[in-house]
Motif scaffolding. Structure first.
Motif, PDB file in Angstrom:
ATOM      1  N   ARG A 115       1.373 -10.701   2.146  1.00  0.00           N
ATOM      2  CA  ARG A 115       2.361 -10.098   1.300  1.00  0.00           C
ATOM      3  C   ARG A 115       1.972 -10.697  -0.220  1.00  0.00           C
ATOM      4  O   ARG A 115       2.140  -9.663  -1.096  1.00  0.00           O
ATOM      5  N   ALA A 116       1.310 -11.946  -0.446  1.00  0.00           N
ATOM      6  CA  ALA A 116       1.179 -12.118  -1.666  1.00  0.00           C
ATOM      7  C   ALA A 116      -0.134 -11.209  -2.139  1.00  0.00           C
ATOM      8  O   ALA A 116       0.060 -10.719  -3.410  1.00  0.00           O
ATOM      9  N   PHE A 117      -0.973 -10.872  -1.539  1.00  0.00           N
ATOM     10  CA  PHE A 117      -1.972 -10.049  -1.874  1.00  0.00           C
ATOM     11  C   PHE A 117      -1.314  -8.365  -2.098  1.00  0.00           C
ATOM     12  O   PHE A 117      -1.800  -7.799  -3.225  1.00  0.00           O
ATOM     13  N   GLN A 118      -0.597  -7.959  -1.310  1.00  0.00           N
ATOM     14  CA  GLN A 118      -0.045  -6.827  -1.659  1.00  0.00           C
ATOM     15  C   GLN A 118       0.948  -6.713  -2.712  1.00  0.00           C
ATOM     16  O   GLN A 118       0.949  -5.870  -3.530  1.00  0.00           O
ATOM     17  N   SER A 119       1.466  -7.952  -3.160  1.00  0.00           N
ATOM     18  CA  SER A 119       2.214  -7.687  -4.356  1.00  0.00           C
ATOM     19  C   SER A 119       1.257  -7.875  -5.668  1.00  0.00           C
ATOM     20  O   SER A 119       1.708  -7.327  -6.722  1.00  0.00           O
ATOM     21  N   ALA A 120       0.297  -8.441  -5.562  1.00  0.00           N
ATOM     22  CA  ALA A 120      -0.764  -8.674  -6.545  1.00  0.00           C
ATOM     23  C   ALA A 120      -1.670  -7.522  -6.588  1.00  0.00           C
ATOM     24  O   ALA A 120      -2.015  -6.894  -7.791  1.00  0.00           O
ATOM     25  N   TYR A 121      -1.893  -6.747  -5.742  1.00  0.00           N
ATOM     26  CA  TYR A 121      -2.953  -5.613  -5.504  1.00  0.00           C
ATOM     27  C   TYR A 121      -2.144  -4.557  -4.721  1.00  0.00           C
ATOM     28  O   TYR A 121      -2.907  -4.203  -3.734  1.00  0.00           O
ATOM     29  N   PRO A 122      -1.348  -3.885  -5.079  1.00  0.00           N
ATOM     30  CA  PRO A 122      -0.603  -2.855  -4.379  1.00  0.00           C
ATOM     31  C   PRO A 122      -1.467  -1.670  -3.956  1.00  0.00           C
ATOM     32  O   PRO A 122      -1.257  -0.852  -3.331  1.00  0.00           O
TER      33      PRO A 122
END
Length: 294
Positions: A115-122
């Motif tokens: 989730r954190a990665f998705q938020s930073a690198y959608p």
């Protein structure tokens, strides 16, 4: 035949509904109110149906408008994602990252990192494969992913680092015969009852069994269910069975030695150069944060 409506018109409709009025939608879209009204009038004229109605002081969808917008929303989101990926490619970001994780890696930590990665690198897709011990090690040898979370630290990867340790506890059903034996249990007593193990197919074919009966399962869920149904006893990951322990369905076995075991998990790059790739390094960072002790 080319479409009679445009994505921009549908975006205007979605914004009006989200904002509740033409005025606020125009402000958000940095457009004049008249251009917003014109876009919606043209959209409805093209379709030949009413999409909007005024309820009180707010713009609301008609039933037809609701059905139409539900179908269009994924297209709008898809175009946003497409533009984000184009931006990432322009900035030198890879379009996707492959991650292989051992199945004992706790799901809450995994999903928190994703989730954190998705938020930073959608704009970057992540492809996750979940494997067991020897399967994940084989995948590393065959370079099947950019990043791995595995139980064995490879000697040829200097950048491999300990991510966390997963605790396993010797457990059996509350009414299992082993629970009725007084005193700490030794190997001779355990061998009288089936041992439930988590093993991939390679381990099932090659493992040398002792005197006791061994029942092996290729998924953690199946092994837990087997112990819960009284098939045997086994060492299960504590984070996956805390609920069953609290409810009294499973109880810890008092052993002479080894009733608690810890399995390390290592974070490994497929090659050292990937540690400097922005997307791969960022995902690795989020996995480290998720795996850090609370």
């Amino acid at each position: 035949m080319s479409p009679g409506t445009t994505l921009e018109q549908w975006l205007v409709l979605q914004t009006v509904i989200e904002e509740g009025s033409y005025v606020r939608a125009a402000e958000r879209l940095c457009r004049s109110q008249s251009s917003v009204s014109y876009a919606l009038a043209s959209l409805q004229e093209r379709l030949g149906i009413e999409l909007l109605e005024i309820v009180g002081r707010k713009a609301a969808l008609t039933e037809a408008g609701r059905l139409m917008l539900e179908q269009v929303r994924p297209l709008i989101e898809g175009f946003r994602l497409l533009e984000a990926r184009a931006s990432g490619m322009r900035e030198g970001l890879r379009p996707s990252v492959s991650l292989i994780v051992d199945s004992v890696f706790p799901k809450p930590q995994l999903f928190a990192a994703l989730r954190a990665f998705q938020s930073a690198y959608p704009q970057v897709q992540v492809h996750v494969a979940e494997l067991l011990r020897t399967e994940s090690e084989q995948a590393l040898r065959q370079h099947e992913a950019e990043l791995y979370v595995i139980t064995q630290k490879p000697e040829d990867r200097a950048g491999a680092s300990l991510l966390m340790e997963v605790e396993f506890l010797a457990l059996a059903r509350a009414d299992h015969p082993l629970q009725t034996i007084g005193g700490p249990l030794g190997a001779a007593q355990l061998e009288q009852h089936p041992l439930v193990m988590i093993a991939d197919r390679t381990e099932q074919r090659t493992r040398i069994r002792g005197q006791g009966s061994v029942w092996s399962f290729t998924t953690i869920d199946a092994a837990i269910e087997a112990v819960c149904h009284g098939v045997g006893y086994g060492w299960l990951p504590l984070h996956r069975v805390s609920g069953q322990i609290e409810r009294g369905e499973l109880r810890a076995l008092a052993l002479l030695a080894g009733e608690r075991r810890k399995t390390p998990l290592y974070l490994v790059f497929d090659n050292e150069g990937l540690a400097y790739d922005r997307a791969v390094a960022a995902l690795a960072g989020f996995l480290r944060e998720a795996g850090a002790p609370a």
